[in-house]
Design an enzyme around this catalytic site. Sequence first.
Site, PDB file in Angstrom:
ATOM      1  N   THR A 146       0.539  11.145   4.132  1.00 16.61           N
ATOM      2  CA  THR A 146      -0.246  12.375   4.051  1.00 16.61           C
ATOM      3  C   THR A 146      -1.619  12.032   3.487  1.00 16.61           C
ATOM      4  OG1 THR A 146       1.667  13.809   3.863  1.00 16.61           O
ATOM      5  CG2 THR A 146      -0.377  14.657   2.951  1.00 16.61           C
TER       6      THR A 146
ATOM      7  N   SER B 112     -15.480   3.424   4.942  1.00 17.29           N
ATOM      8  CA  SER B 112     -16.788   3.735   4.371  1.00 17.29           C
ATOM      9  C   SER B 112     -17.691   4.501   5.345  1.00 17.29           C
ATOM     10  CB  SER B 112     -17.485   2.454   3.900  1.00 17.29           C
ATOM     11  OG  SER B 112     -17.699   1.618   5.014  1.00 17.29           O
ATOM     12  N   SER B 113     -17.505   4.230   6.651  1.00 14.61           N
ATOM     13  CA  SER B 113     -18.369   4.919   7.621  1.00 14.61           C
ATOM     14  C   SER B 113     -18.119   6.435   7.605  1.00 14.61           C
ATOM     15  CB  SER B 113     -18.197   4.341   9.017  1.00 14.61           C
ATOM     16  OG  SER B 113     -16.886   3.919   9.206  1.00 14.61           O
TER      17      SER B 113
ATOM     18  N   GLN C 272      -7.782   3.264   5.647  1.00 17.43           N
ATOM     19  CA  GLN C 272      -7.347   1.860   5.601  1.00 17.43           C
ATOM     20  C   GLN C 272      -6.180   1.730   4.645  1.00 17.43           C
ATOM     21  OE1 GLN C 272     -11.293   0.449   4.384  1.00 17.43           O
ATOM     22  NE2 GLN C 272     -11.167  -1.039   6.056  1.00 17.43           N
TER      23      GLN C 272
ATOM     24  N   GLU D 287      -5.258  13.557   2.015  1.00 15.12           N
ATOM     25  CA  GLU D 287      -5.993  14.735   1.541  1.00 15.12           C
ATOM     26  C   GLU D 287      -7.431  14.542   1.980  1.00 15.12           C
ATOM     27  OE1 GLU D 287      -4.348  12.764  -0.896  1.00 15.12           O
ATOM     28  OE2 GLU D 287      -2.496  13.904  -0.796  1.00 15.12           O
TER      29      GLU D 287
END
Lengths: 377, 206
Positions: free
Chosen positions: B137, B113-114, B158, B139
Amino acid sequence: MLETKSSEILVEKFLDLEELLRRIELGVFPRPTQRRAVKSLFSLVWNLRSSLESLPPSSSTKALVEKGYELLQAICGLIEKIERSNVHYTSLGAVYLAEYLTGKAGEEAVPIICFQSYTSSHSRLSDILKLAAPLLPPESRELKEEVLFFTLPYFLRNDPLSHCLVARELALHMIESKRLLEETLTGEGSSNKLLIIAADRLASLMVGPAYLFTLTNFDASLASDVKERIRNIAALLADEGYYEEELLSGSLPPLEELRSSTGIERLHEIEESFRKTAAYYPPEVFECEVPQLVSRLLELLPPNEVTLPDKATRPAEIPSIINAGWIVKQRYMPTFCNILKVQDPEGKYQAKKKLAALIEKAIELSIIHKSLLEAEI
Amino acid sequence: MTVLSKEEILRRLFTSNTQEKLVITPLISKSQVSAGSVDLRLGTEFIITKRTKYSLLDPAQQNIEAEIAQYQEKIHVPFREKLILRPNQLILGSTLEYIKLPEDLMGYVIGRSSWGRLGLIIATATLVSPGYAGVLTLELVNLGEADIALYPAARIAQLVLHRVTGGESSYLKKPLPKYAGATGPEFSKLHKDEEWRILSGDPQSL
């Protein structure tokens, strides 16, 4: 008159080189080393051009112009090597390996790797500067940073296991720059042979059996001189504690005694002091790490770390990673292909590419892992 | 499908039972494992778009592989250097860690989230199949107004792990699966899906 004309043409050629160097500097390289080398060469070319422009017409001009042409050729060779070390031509695994080995050997020179031609070689930026000295003002004869250029055969670019040929070139550089065999090298033929054997043996002490496997694979024709080198390396590795039968799959002629007994004694002395340096890869590390790394590859994992008895892990040594790759390639390729469920030639080729990619990944992971541990992140 | 707790993730990471073993290598610090997820770091290889070479990307097209290679390029950003992601730019990166899931686990990759608060969106194709082995991978898209600097080995995503119940569906049971053993971000292999021959009206498939 002719000398003046020849000198003018040479000045134009040096101007061309300056333009070429400005363009090459814009390339994408794996390290900032290349840009620094370009800057050094640019400064050298600029100084040489200035000297040539101010040459007075005299009897010594001809010799200096000839020297200028010799330098032009040598500088072009280095520029080509820098150009071919950009990210599109080089291999990151080879860059990491060269940095690892030169670092362990305590070399202050920074390495540049390029893939070119059919054989391996090495050269130094300082060699050019030495050659240029008669044409340079004294204050321009110093080098800010020594660069060691390693050239590996072009067709080995995608074969990280064979990149340990770098170890041989590094050994040759060390023998030359530290003048390790200076008193022993006498006759033309035998001294060349002794130099080759010395480099082979030091390379084997740096990366273990991987060097033997590389040489065997590199020259599959196994000409008699290569066979003798292989036998010699195998004998050294057996003395080190590696199991000889495991190293030699085919029958090779017995080790031919070196003609110069002084030479072989000197080699043993060099090897003995080399074993006390950080560049030495001891068989104990091989024994401890390689079997685990082979198992990891057979589980389709990169062989980047080893597990300790308390289940903690630590990054594997780079020579161990390459040795594990060789062992899988030599002995367990059918098993590796089975894991990927491939049997046909195209599938087997893809499996070899996967193996190479896992080795390159492991080398990078091991180096980043070590750096992060040292920084205690 | 239950989400694996921190304790269960740690147990799976250090178990010697090969059927249950979860591999995340290298796991630099145990602090990467938190309640319900594992932090993953950014790798050093990226695929960037060459904006001057935009092309029509039609998966049913015969030479799509060449088209993709024309407009995308692999680059390497060394450890301790950075890559700048411009607003609205899409690049493909990968995790530094190489992952291997046992056959009873699958995962989802989500952004931290950061990073999201800076405008960085990570992993729009997030499913990690049971039995998968390779790097993941990612994106990466910058939806913010300002440039974002990305550093290899920074914690960026995560991995949330779920237990799969009933049946076996290991990724590695297929011969040389599309992305198996990936060691860096991979170009799209969408065109290798069987359905395109049918959807494009290829007479050989009819």
